[in-house]
Design an enzyme around this catalytic site. Structure first.
Site, PDB file in Angstrom:
ATOM      1  N   ASP A  36       0.856  -1.171   0.000  1.00 43.30           N
ATOM      2  CA  ASP A  36       0.000   0.000   0.000  1.00 43.30           C
ATOM      3  C   ASP A  36       0.895   1.223   0.000  1.00 43.30           C
ATOM      4  O   ASP A  36       1.819   1.318   0.806  1.00 43.30           O
ATOM      5  CB  ASP A  36      -0.900   0.003   1.246  1.00 43.30           C
ATOM      6  CG  ASP A  36      -1.927   1.111   1.178  1.00 43.30           C
ATOM      7  OD1 ASP A  36      -2.958   0.910   0.531  1.00 43.30           O
ATOM      8  OD2 ASP A  36      -1.683   2.176   1.768  1.00 43.30           O
ATOM      9  N   GLU A  83      -2.934  -2.234  -5.060  1.00 45.37           N
ATOM     10  CA  GLU A  83      -4.272  -1.707  -5.224  1.00 45.37           C
ATOM     11  C   GLU A  83      -4.430  -1.195  -6.644  1.00 45.37           C
ATOM     12  O   GLU A  83      -3.461  -0.795  -7.277  1.00 45.37           O
ATOM     13  CB  GLU A  83      -4.416  -0.529  -4.269  1.00 45.37           C
ATOM     14  CG  GLU A  83      -5.732  -0.414  -3.595  1.00 45.37           C
ATOM     15  CD  GLU A  83      -5.687   0.730  -2.611  1.00 45.37           C
ATOM     16  OE1 GLU A  83      -6.749   1.306  -2.372  1.00 45.37           O
ATOM     17  OE2 GLU A  83      -4.614   1.053  -2.093  1.00 45.37           O
ATOM     18  N   CYS A 106     -11.284  -4.447   8.413  1.00 40.52           N
ATOM     19  CA  CYS A 106     -10.410  -4.785   9.530  1.00 40.52           C
ATOM     20  C   CYS A 106      -9.615  -6.029   9.147  1.00 40.52           C
ATOM     21  O   CYS A 106     -10.178  -7.033   8.720  1.00 40.52           O
ATOM     22  CB  CYS A 106     -11.226  -5.050  10.786  1.00 40.52           C
ATOM     23  SG  CYS A 106     -10.239  -5.718  12.125  1.00 40.52           S
ATOM     24  N   CYS A 115     -10.654  -9.090  11.983  1.00 42.91           N
ATOM     25  CA  CYS A 115     -11.941  -9.778  12.029  1.00 42.91           C
ATOM     26  C   CYS A 115     -12.730  -9.647  10.731  1.00 42.91           C
ATOM     27  O   CYS A 115     -13.730 -10.323  10.547  1.00 42.91           O
ATOM     28  CB  CYS A 115     -12.784  -9.265  13.197  1.00 42.91           C
ATOM     29  SG  CYS A 115     -13.343  -7.581  12.993  1.00 42.91           S
ATOM     30  N   CYS A 163     -10.763  -0.810  15.122  1.00 44.06           N
ATOM     31  CA  CYS A 163     -11.933  -1.646  14.838  1.00 44.06           C
ATOM     32  C   CYS A 163     -12.894  -1.622  16.020  1.00 44.06           C
ATOM     33  O   CYS A 163     -12.476  -1.839  17.158  1.00 44.06           O
ATOM     34  CB  CYS A 163     -11.510  -3.076  14.530  1.00 44.06           C
ATOM     35  SG  CYS A 163     -12.900  -4.134  14.124  1.00 44.06           S
ATOM     36  N   CYS A 181     -13.481  -5.855  17.085  1.00 41.36           N
ATOM     37  CA  CYS A 181     -12.511  -6.654  17.830  1.00 41.36           C
ATOM     38  C   CYS A 181     -11.496  -5.789  18.570  1.00 41.36           C
ATOM     39  O   CYS A 181     -10.631  -6.302  19.278  1.00 41.36           O
ATOM     40  CB  CYS A 181     -11.791  -7.630  16.899  1.00 41.36           C
ATOM     41  SG  CYS A 181     -10.740  -6.815  15.712  1.00 41.36           S
ATOM     42  N   ASP A 226      -2.298   2.290   6.766  1.00 38.99           N
ATOM     43  CA  ASP A 226      -1.718   1.747   5.536  1.00 38.99           C
ATOM     44  C   ASP A 226      -1.298   0.289   5.705  1.00 38.99           C
ATOM     45  O   ASP A 226      -1.409  -0.525   4.787  1.00 38.99           O
ATOM     46  CB  ASP A 226      -0.523   2.592   5.090  1.00 38.99           C
ATOM     47  CG  ASP A 226      -0.940   4.010   4.739  1.00 38.99           C
ATOM     48  OD1 ASP A 226      -2.094   4.185   4.317  1.00 38.99           O
ATOM     49  OD2 ASP A 226      -0.126   4.929   4.915  1.00 38.99           O
TER      50      ASP A 226
HETATM   51 ZN   LIG Z   1     -11.830  -6.068  13.731  1.00 41.86          ZN
END
Ligand SMILES: [Zn+2]
Length: 459
Positions: free
Chosen positions: A218, A318, A371, A374, A390, A393, A400
């Protein structure tokens, strides 16, 4: 394994004032021939249209002036004595550069109109203005060589010109017989002359040291790039690739000089205002810094992509973030965005040479908003938020780095790490140059069900 590839070697030149004038004159001759040929083609089209409107039959019309190089060259040779009595002062290659430019431009135009050309629509060629066009001339025949002393190049008519840096890399290959010069292009950029040799090079393919490793990349704002897992020699122990030295300083200088430019009286098309001498001076300074920033960044990217291609089997990047580019006006972000295309271009051929693979993630894959622990997707994440938190979680991670890990995941989940080397078992269109690039399907990873297999394609 060894293959023949085209490769360019580019050296900055240090011409004497006389040589610089000669270079200028040759580039001017190329531009002259370009404008002459374009004018001749336009006049021919206009003449035929006018005659047709008088009701002349097709066989009585003025003959067509061909849009190809041989026809343009024949026409030029019959008229050059009248339109350019000074033609003997320049190498014929200079005029050939201009005529070839028109022939190519017309071909691109007609191919584009016939739908035979990818990319943006190409319009009818325009005349080159002295103040706007980049001075450039290409030599394809005659004495073109890098000298054995490795500090000079020799070009037809221009003679021995000193190079700013050593030509060792190319000279060595030529001495070994593993490279052959096809042509030399000289152009002036930001007040400096460069010579670029297009060569046919015997390339020996090496395998990446870790052919089964998948790494997501990234491009960052504060860092040059962030890798999903650290690569020794390329990134630090956390996967961050630092910006090249002096880049920050050059960017600050650029911002400062840009302010200076905007305070002075610049050109205005609507009022016909000519730029002031002070504006022109400041603008020159700005261009120089612009080039320095671009050079520093390109150098950093080259080191990054070379390092990655030498070690990693599969690199995931990307897709171009076009929408984001349009939305954001911040300098740093724009530079990072502009590098997406460049890093992809470099990886595309370097991975091909090293026998690795480049995978371009689907444009709509939310690599930043997902995320990496999770898999929960945030509805919104502003560009200024540098740390990903997040809510599900509780993961706290650099934005990045999170994106890079997601890119890596996307490919690792679809079983790509089991594909070896060049992945020739996949449906790869043969015969197209520029090689091995793959794209993930237009489907989000992490959604299960009947996910279609990842397809490989060559661009
Ligand atoms: Zn998460």
């Amino acid at each position: 394994m060894s293959t023949l590839v085209r490769r360019a070697y580019r050296f900055a030149l240090d011409p004497t004032p006389t040589q610089a004038r000669d270079l200028e004159r040759h580039a001017g001759a190329a531009r002259f021939a370009y404008n002459w040929a374009l004018g001749a083609v336009k006049a021919n089209l206009g003449q035929r249209a006018a005659e047709r409107s008088y009701g002349l039959s097709d066989e009585n019309l003025t003959p067509v002036l061909g849009w190809n190089l041989p026809a343009l060259r024949r026409a030029w040779n019959t008229t050059k004595g009248e339109v350019a009595p000074w033609w003997g002062e320049c190498s014929k290659e200079a005029f050939n550069t201009g005529l070839d430019g028109v022939a190519r431009a017309l071909r691109n135009f007609s191919d584009s109109r016939a739908g035979k050309r990818a990319g943006r629509t190409v319009g009818f060629p325009k005349f080159k203005a002295r103040r706007r066009a980049t001075p450039s001339v290409r030599f394809t025949t005659g004495v073109i060589r890098v000298e054995g002393d490795r500090t000079h190049v020799t070009l037809p008519r221009l003679g021995r010109i000193k190079t700013h840096e050593s030509t060792r890399k190319l000279a060595r290959r030529i001495e070994q017989g593993s490279a052959r010069i096809l042509s030399a292009t000289v152009r002036r950029e930001a007040g400096r002359w460069f010579c670029s040799f297009t060569c046919e090079v015997q390339h020996t393919q090496r395998a990446p040291t870790r052919p089964n490793l998948v790494v997501g990349v990234d491009l960052g704002v504060t860092h040059l790039a962030v890798l999903s897992s650290p690569v020794p020699g390329v990134s630090d122990e956390n996967g961050f690739v630092p910006n090249p030295r002096h880049l920050g300083r050059a960017q600050r200088d650029l911002a400062r000089v840009s302010r200076r430019v905007s305070r002075r009286v610049g050109p205005d098309r609507r009022t016909g205002q000519r730029p002031s001498k002070r504006w022109e001076k400041a603008n020159r300074q700005r261009n120089t810094i612009h080039h320095r920033v671009a050079d520093l960044r390109r150098d950093g990217l080259h080191k990054l992509t070379t390092g990655l291609a030498a070690m990693i089997g599969i690199v995931v990047v990307e897709d171009l973030n076009v929408a984001g580019m349009l939305r954001n006006r911040k300098l740093a972000r724009q530079l990072a965005d502009a590098s997406f295309g460049e890093i992809r271009r470099q990886l595309r051929y370097k991975m091909c040479w090293s026998g690795g693979r480049l995978v371009v993630a689907d444009r709509w894959f939310p690599s930043s908003k997902t995320c990496s622990a999770c898999g929960a997707v945030k509805p919104k994440l502003s560009l200024s938020t540098r740390v990903f938190r997040c809510e599900h979680c509780g993961l706290v991670i650099d934005r990045d780095l999170n994106a890079a890990i997601n890119l890596q995941r996307q490919v690792a989940q679809s079983g790509w790490e089991t594909i070896n080397g060049r992945g020739a078992d996949r449906k790869t269109k043969p015969g197209l140059a520029g090689g091995c690039e793959a794209s993930t399907p237009h489907r989000l990873a992490g959604q299960d069900g009947d996910r279609s297999p990842v397809t490989a394609s060559c661009e």
